[in-house]
Design a protein around this motif. Structure first.
Motif, PDB file in Angstrom:
ATOM      1  N   ILE A  80       0.857  -1.194   0.000  1.00  0.00           N
ATOM      2  CA  ILE A  80       0.000   0.000   0.000  1.00  0.00           C
ATOM      3  C   ILE A  80       0.886   1.235   0.000  1.00  0.00           C
ATOM      4  O   ILE A  80       1.685   1.439   0.905  1.00  0.00           O
ATOM      5  CB  ILE A  80      -0.929   0.032   1.235  1.00  0.00           C
ATOM      6  CG1 ILE A  80      -1.840  -1.191   1.228  1.00  0.00           C
ATOM      7  CG2 ILE A  80      -1.725   1.330   1.286  1.00  0.00           C
ATOM      8  CD1 ILE A  80      -2.666  -1.345   2.486  1.00  0.00           C
ATOM      9  N   GLY A  81       0.729   2.058  -1.017  1.00  0.00           N
ATOM     10  CA  GLY A  81       1.426   3.331  -1.077  1.00  0.00           C
ATOM     11  C   GLY A  81       2.864   3.235  -1.535  1.00  0.00           C
ATOM     12  O   GLY A  81       3.443   2.167  -1.638  1.00  0.00           O
ATOM     13  N   ASN A  82       3.400   4.417  -1.786  1.00  0.00           N
ATOM     14  CA  ASN A  82       4.803   4.523  -2.180  1.00  0.00           C
ATOM     15  C   ASN A  82       5.614   4.988  -0.967  1.00  0.00           C
ATOM     16  O   ASN A  82       5.089   5.113   0.134  1.00  0.00           O
ATOM     17  CB  ASN A  82       4.947   5.494  -3.363  1.00  0.00           C
ATOM     18  CG  ASN A  82       4.364   6.859  -3.055  1.00  0.00           C
ATOM     19  OD1 ASN A  82       4.312   7.283  -1.897  1.00  0.00           O
ATOM     20  ND2 ASN A  82       3.899   7.558  -4.075  1.00  0.00           N
ATOM     21  N   ALA A  83       6.896   5.269  -1.171  1.00  0.00           N
ATOM     22  CA  ALA A  83       7.786   5.646  -0.063  1.00  0.00           C
ATOM     23  C   ALA A  83       7.282   6.894   0.663  1.00  0.00           C
ATOM     24  O   ALA A  83       7.352   6.977   1.894  1.00  0.00           O
ATOM     25  CB  ALA A  83       9.196   5.856  -0.590  1.00  0.00           C
ATOM     26  N   ARG A  84       6.760   7.853  -0.084  1.00  0.00           N
ATOM     27  CA  ARG A  84       6.277   9.098   0.523  1.00  0.00           C
ATOM     28  C   ARG A  84       5.051   8.831   1.411  1.00  0.00           C
ATOM     29  O   ARG A  84       4.962   9.330   2.530  1.00  0.00           O
ATOM     30  CB  ARG A  84       5.926  10.107  -0.575  1.00  0.00           C
ATOM     31  CG  ARG A  84       5.402  11.405  -0.038  1.00  0.00           C
ATOM     32  CD  ARG A  84       4.996  12.314  -1.177  1.00  0.00           C
ATOM     33  NE  ARG A  84       5.803  13.508  -1.072  1.00  0.00           N
ATOM     34  CZ  ARG A  84       5.982  14.373  -2.012  1.00  0.00           C
ATOM     35  NH1 ARG A  84       5.441  14.177  -3.195  1.00  0.00           N
ATOM     36  NH2 ARG A  84       6.697  15.442  -1.818  1.00  0.00           N
ATOM     37  N   ILE A  85       4.120   8.036   0.914  1.00  0.00           N
ATOM     38  CA  ILE A  85       2.915   7.706   1.688  1.00  0.00           C
ATOM     39  C   ILE A  85       3.294   6.913   2.938  1.00  0.00           C
ATOM     40  O   ILE A  85       2.770   7.174   4.026  1.00  0.00           O
ATOM     41  CB  ILE A  85       1.894   6.934   0.820  1.00  0.00           C
ATOM     42  CG1 ILE A  85       1.325   7.868  -0.243  1.00  0.00           C
ATOM     43  CG2 ILE A  85       0.789   6.327   1.661  1.00  0.00           C
ATOM     44  CD1 ILE A  85       0.492   7.185  -1.297  1.00  0.00           C
ATOM     45  N   ILE A  86       4.218   5.989   2.793  1.00  0.00           N
ATOM     46  CA  ILE A  86       4.661   5.176   3.938  1.00  0.00           C
ATOM     47  C   ILE A  86       5.284   6.080   5.001  1.00  0.00           C
ATOM     48  O   ILE A  86       5.031   5.905   6.195  1.00  0.00           O
ATOM     49  CB  ILE A  86       5.670   4.088   3.492  1.00  0.00           C
ATOM     50  CG1 ILE A  86       5.057   3.139   2.468  1.00  0.00           C
ATOM     51  CG2 ILE A  86       6.235   3.345   4.691  1.00  0.00           C
ATOM     52  CD1 ILE A  86       3.923   2.285   2.962  1.00  0.00           C
TER      53      ILE A  86
END
Length: 186
Positions: free
Chosen positions: A153-159
């Motif tokens: 779920i999500g990319n590095a920024r979202i994580i």
């Protein structure tokens, strides 16, 4: 047996454990926040039914069993090589494992006390429960972003945003739980 044959069930089990972990975190936050508010009101708010804490306990138990399985199997040669490749990431993993083991014991004591099977002396109670709240919420705070990564779920920024948000929520919940607890027992 082909390598993919072993990997697919393991990854599926990791994803199931991540979902269980996220559900556990949500119910743990609900349980901690509700009880913090109840304690701050000096018990004037009616206690919730035993249904949700039982679901929380069941999820925690399932999460613990699966996590113990992965902790034991993590010491294969492949896993040992991975650990050497990412030494700084292992601090969070080591914290997760140690706090998880301690939480198994603490959860058993907490459930036994809540069910009326044992009563801790007041000084032990005053130390045990705050330590339990803090450890459980810290474990959740350090584990949530890893669950998102496992689930893809999500990319590095979202994580990174999820990691910050969950740590803020858990820290605020710890403060509320400790405040409510000490106001309640005084």
């Amino acid at each position: 047996m082909k390598k993919g044959m072993i990997f697919a069930p393991t990854m599926l089990l990791r994803k199931i454990n991540a979902v269980i972990g996220l559900l556990t975190t949500f119910l743990l936050l609900d349980h901690a926040i509700f009880n913090a508010v109840r304690m701050m009101s000096r018990g004037t708010i009616k206690e919730s039914g035993a249904f949700m804490p039982r679901i929380l306990f069941g999820l925690m138990l399932a999460h613990a069993v699966i996590s113990i399985y992965f902790a034991i199997t993590a010491h294969s040669e492949t896993e040992k090589r991975k650990c050497k490749s990412y030494p700084k990431l292992n601090v969070a993993t080591i914290f997760q494992r140690i706090s998880g083991i301690i939480l198994i014991v603490f959860t058993g004591l907490h459930v036994a006390g809540a069910a009326g099977f044992m009563h801790l002396p007041k000084p032990v109670h005053a130390i045990f429960h705050p330590l339990f709240f803090t450890l459980a919420l810290a474990h959740a705070a350090f584990s949530t972003s890893k669950a998102f990564i496992t689930l893809g779920i999500g990319n590095a920024r979202i994580i990174k945003v999820v990691d910050i948000v969950i740590k803020v929520i858990c820290t605020a919940t710890i403060i509320a739980a400790l405040t409510g607890f000490y106001l309640y027992i005084v």
